[in-house]
Write a protein that holds these residues in place. Structure first.
Motif, short mmCIF file in Angstrom:
data_model
loop_
_atom_site.label_atom_id
_atom_site.label_comp_id
_atom_site.label_asym_id
_atom_site.label_seq_id
_atom_site.Cartn_x
_atom_site.Cartn_y
_atom_site.Cartn_z
N THR A 142 0.86 -1.18 0.00
CA THR A 142 0.00 0.00 0.00
C THR A 142 0.90 1.23 0.00
N LYS A 143 0.35 2.36 -0.37
CA LYS A 143 1.15 3.52 -0.73
C LYS A 143 1.56 4.43 0.43
N GLU A 144 1.16 4.16 1.67
CA GLU A 144 1.43 5.10 2.76
C GLU A 144 2.91 5.43 2.91
N LYS A 145 3.77 4.42 2.92
CA LYS A 145 5.21 4.67 3.06
C LYS A 145 5.75 5.41 1.83
N LEU A 146 5.22 5.08 0.68
CA LEU A 146 5.63 5.75 -0.56
C LEU A 146 5.27 7.22 -0.51
N ASP A 147 4.09 7.51 -0.01
CA ASP A 147 3.65 8.91 0.12
C ASP A 147 4.54 9.68 1.09
N ALA A 148 4.93 9.04 2.16
CA ALA A 148 5.77 9.71 3.17
C ALA A 148 7.16 10.02 2.62
N LEU A 149 7.70 9.10 1.81
CA LEU A 149 9.04 9.30 1.26
C LEU A 149 9.05 10.28 0.09
N PHE A 150 7.96 10.28 -0.68
CA PHE A 150 7.90 11.11 -1.88
C PHE A 150 6.58 11.90 -1.90
N PRO A 151 6.48 12.92 -1.06
CA PRO A 151 5.22 13.66 -0.95
C PRO A 151 4.96 14.63 -2.10
N LYS A 152 6.00 14.94 -2.89
CA LYS A 152 5.84 15.95 -3.95
C LYS A 152 6.19 15.45 -5.34
N ILE A 153 6.84 14.29 -5.43
CA ILE A 153 7.29 13.75 -6.72
C ILE A 153 6.44 12.54 -7.08
N PRO A 154 5.89 12.48 -8.30
CA PRO A 154 5.11 11.30 -8.69
C PRO A 154 5.98 10.06 -8.82
N VAL A 155 5.45 8.94 -8.35
CA VAL A 155 6.14 7.65 -8.43
C VAL A 155 5.17 6.64 -9.03
N ALA A 156 5.63 5.89 -10.03
CA ALA A 156 4.82 4.81 -10.63
C ALA A 156 5.77 3.71 -11.07
N VAL A 157 5.77 2.61 -10.32
CA VAL A 157 6.71 1.52 -10.61
C VAL A 157 5.93 0.24 -10.85
#
Length: 537
Positions: A142-157
């Motif tokens: 789920t994306k919670e940790k991803l959101d915390a690490l990258f709050p301003k840059i889009p990430v799609a892997v």
């Protein structure tokens, strides 16, 4: 005395002059020609990019001369290898993105993303390779940790199979996705009524990726070529290319910077692209062949996107999904059947395979030599195997040894009897085309050979091989990677075997892959790769 010496020199000169000059001679080899009789040879001669003679040392050296002679020192030579299903261009682009292959946990993924961004400082983080089935907790992240690490840059892997995306909230906002967004042919995964950041199949289309520049595209193709040649691949079947990329490949080949041969499957995701190539007709050069369409039938088994006839065994009331409505496949098939083009459909689940086999049969009306392909042919219902009498199976053996740990949980014991059934498919059609699906699996074709024949992983598991009754023989496997793959591309008269008149594509191996102990097969590598008689690796 002088007269005798002069006579001897005259005779030697005449003998030398009587030999035909060629570009390259290979001697002292253990060559598997993969001709109709599966003959072996010691030597061969090449001129103007094709084999002009194949036989014993004395035959070749007695008839031909060359400034370039390769002494193979009894090393094994096989025809240039053909990957019948891969994503060559995508793999090249991946070299410029974050690689998540081999990650053992979600935290491992996050660490790699942080390290990548620290080095690259991108404005949009993309990449692929994660697989939750390799983690201790075999669940989608789920994306919670991803959101915390990258709050301003889009990430799609992307997941390793390319059928699922993990995205952060920034990317979600850019795409305009909400928990109420409707999607056909895919799924937006929710948990407790909230977006998890995982998108399946058609849902991935909402994400707005940055466009690939022409410079990046060219570099990607050249990077992919370098990797492919290092493994002895001389032809790649790229499964799903758009017109722009195909035309770029053609231009690079004509400029002689891209030398590898490409069998381009045109992506059938846009009607305009199907219309364009059917109207244009087959595009064929020595290096490029455009005469097929790649159609997506469903998603992947690992992300439960494969369409099943009954519910997944490990997820009640979940069946996966076809990418398009069933009627759409009939429309596409009828249009392609009325042309000279081949239809190659990605089909994983038993529902997709059943529907596509019925559709093929209906529109082809038993017309022979159309060589329409089912790509993957992963899970087949028992009553549908006989449909492969006129439909060519194109499979990737390493999928079996990658999936074997969890596939049974997904589909249950009964359906597993018709899963990864390579031998049964071969016995029905008479030929089988083999590939890797890289970068979903590793590029290495010798792992394909190992998975097809031994059906074990690198740790010698399972002891007796995975569903070993469907293993292929070594001869069948080599044919599937050469002459049968060429046949699946309508190219068996120009490549796939070491025979007079065919392109001089061949690979010198470090060991005899046809005789070494099964456990030693993965240690096989390409010493050198030749295309048109030119050493390219």
């Amino acid at each position: 005395m002088k007269k005798n010496l002069l006579l001897l020199l005259t005779i030697l000169t005449l003998i030398s002059c009587s030999k035909e000059k060629v570009d390259l001679i290979v001697i002292n080899s253990n060559t598997y020609t993969v001709n109709t009789s599966f003959d072996k040879a010691e030597a061969f001669a090449i001129k103007d990019g094709v084999f002009i003679a194949v036989g014993k040392n004395e035959e070749i050296t007695g008839r031909y001369q060359s400034d370039t002679i390769v002494d193979a020192e009894n090393k094994t030579i096989v025809p240039g290898l053909i990957d019948a299903h891969c994503h060559f261009y995508r793999m090249g682009l991946q070299q410029q993105k974050v690689s998540l292959e081999g990650t053992k946990s979600y935290d491992d993924v996050l660490e790699k993303l942080v390290a990548f961004q620290k080095e690259k400082n991108n404005t949009f983080i993309t990449g692929r390779g994660w697989d939750q089935n390799d983690w201790e907790l075999k669940e989608f992240p789920t994306k919670e940790k991803l959101d915390a690490l990258f709050p301003k840059i889009p990430v799609a892997v992307g997941r390793v199979d390319g059928h699922a995306l993990l995205v952060n909230q920034v990317a979600i906002n850019m795409a305009g996705i909400t928990k109420n967004t409707k999607v056909s042919g895919g799924e937006i995964i929710l948990k407790n009524g909230k977006l998890t950041g995982v998108l399946i199949d058609a849902a991935m289309d909402f994400i707005k990726f940055p466009k690939t520049s022409n410079k990046e595209a060219i570099q990607g193709l050249l990077d992919a070529q370098k990797i492919a040649f290092s493994y002895g691949l001389t032809t790649v079947d790229d499964a799903g290319l758009d017109r722009k990329t195909i035309e770029l490949i053609d231009s690079l080949q004509k400029a002689k910077s891209l030398k590898i041969r490409v069998y381009a499957m045109v992506s059938g995701d846009k009607q305009a692209q199907i219309d364009y190539y059917i109207k244009k007709g087959i595009v064929k050069t020595d290096k490029l062949n455009v005469r097929s369409f790649k159609i997506y039938g469903d998603g992947a088994l690992g992300s439960r996107g494969a369409a099943m006839r009954t519910s997944y065994s490990d997820r009640e009331n979940h069946f996966g999904a076809l990418i398009y409505p069933p009627e759409r496949y009939q429309e596409i098939a009828k249009q392609i059947a009325a042309s000279d083009y081949q239809m190659n459909t990605h089909a994983i689940g038993d529902s997709t395979n059943s529907w596509m086999l019925k559709t093929y049969k209906e529109v082809l009306k038993d017309r022979k030599n159309r060589r329409w392909r089912i790509e993957h042919a992963q899970i087949i219902s028992e009553e549908y195997f006989n449909h492969f009498d006129n439909i060519l199976p194109s499979v990737q053996p390493t999928h079996a040894t990658s999936d074997m740990y969890w596939a049974g949980d997904r589909v249950g014991a009964k359906r597993m009897k018709g899963a990864y059934a390579f031998k049964k498919l071969l016995n029905t059609y008479g030929k089988i085309a083999l590939g890797t699906d890289f970068p979903v699996e590793q590029v290495n074709p010798f792992l394909t050979f190992y998975a097809a024949t031994i059906r074990k992983d690198s740790d010698n598991y399972p002891k007796n091989g995975f569903q070993i009754e469907n293993a292929l023989t070594r001869e069948e496997t080599l044919k599937g990677m050469t002459i049968w793959a060429a046949y699946s591309n309508f190219e068996e008269d120009e490549k796939g075997s070491i025979e007079v008149g065919k392109f001089a594509d061949f690979v010198l191996l470090n060991q005899d892959i046809m005789k070494v102990e099964g456990s030693e097969i993965p240690k096989t590598n390409a010493i050198s790769t030749y295309l048109n008689g030119e050493k390219v690796y």
